[in-house]
Design a protein around this motif. Structure first.
Motif: not given
Length: 272
Positions: A229-238, A39-44, A24-26, A68-78
């Protein structure tokens, strides 16, 4: 090779679709350059997430952050609902398995011993380890050269052995950095089929790919990265639209249905 083990708490089972990792906000800086910017990304669980984009877009950096192998300057990683810094190395090894771009070893380990290294975090019996290692080697088609030294293998063979080690780790989150880069067409398809099988079993798979056709065919979701940055996130068809991809890659791209199956085809537009 006999493994030395330390006892760690295994991960609790999570319901289908649960978030196994999240950023979140990395923001990440490397060499004085900001390689990830908010960058914001969720992995399900139960899905294959492909990270795509041009060279230098931040794909491998994002994968390393998720691991968890690369430290972030700002943001949250879970990972598994806890800040990544709250896990020990052993606990992380039970929750996520990482395949780097290059697989190198300094000692002439046999192929089977390399795969068996994936069992190190587990408090399991030798018989269970043998079964898991054999299954991982069969899935990646490396059983036929189990006794050969890893250093004597071709680049593609090493890549498949490294993937077998990751599979043998049996972590519910798989993070794979360009696993198809050194492989021929047949083994590219094999690797992505393995990813789909793991996702169908409830695991989460994040894979960095350059081949947009493979991403379209096998990924449940794609995150298109561009300039950190994440330019798009979704199903490949979308997500895979000609205008977006042409802008991101700075080259004309065609997106069209396969004439027989209707499956998405993504290819560079060429003037020959």
């Amino acid at each position: 090779m006999r493994l030395l083990r330390r006892r760690f708490n295994p991960p609790a089972a999570l319901p289908p679709g649960a978030v196994l990792a999240e950023v979140v906000g990395v923001h990440v800086r490397l060499g004085g350059r900001e390689v990830l910017r908010g960058v914001d990304v969720k992995v399900r669980g139960g899905e294959v997430l492909a990270l795509v984009g041009p060279n230098g877009a931040g794909k491998s950096s994002l994968l390393a952050v998720l691991a968890g192998d690369l430290a972030v300057a700002r943001g949250d990683v879970q990972i598994h609902g806890r800040a990544v810094a709250g896990w020990s190395a052993g606990e992380l090894a039970l929750r996520r398995a990482v395949l780097p771009q290059a697989a190198e070893l300094s000692f002439p380990f046999a192929v089977e011993d390399v795969v068996r290294m994936g069992r190190a975090p587990h408090d399991s019996s030798a018989a269970e380890d043998d079964t898991v290692v054999a299954e991982a080697m069969a899935a990646t088609e490396v059983s036929g050269f189990a006794a050969r030294p890893f250093s004597a293998l071709s680049g593609g063979e090493r890549a498949r052995v490294a993937l077998a080690r990751v599979l043998a780790q049996r972590a519910p989150l798989l993070l794979l950095d360009e696993p198809t880069a050194a492989l021929d067409l047949r083994h590219q398809e094999l690797v992505l089929r393995v990813c789909r099988e793991r996702a169908r079993g409830g695991d989460a798979v994040v894979v960095v790919l350059h081949d947009l056709g493979l991403a379209a065919a096998y990924a449940d979701r794609v995150a298109v990265l561009c300039q950190g940055r994440v330019a798009a996130d979704g199903a490949p068809g979308d997500v895979f639209g000609e205008r977006l991809l042409s802008d991101v890659y700075e080259h004309a791209v065609e997106v069209l249905p396969h004439p027989r199956s209707g499956a998405l085809i993504v290819t560079a537009k060429r003037n020959l």
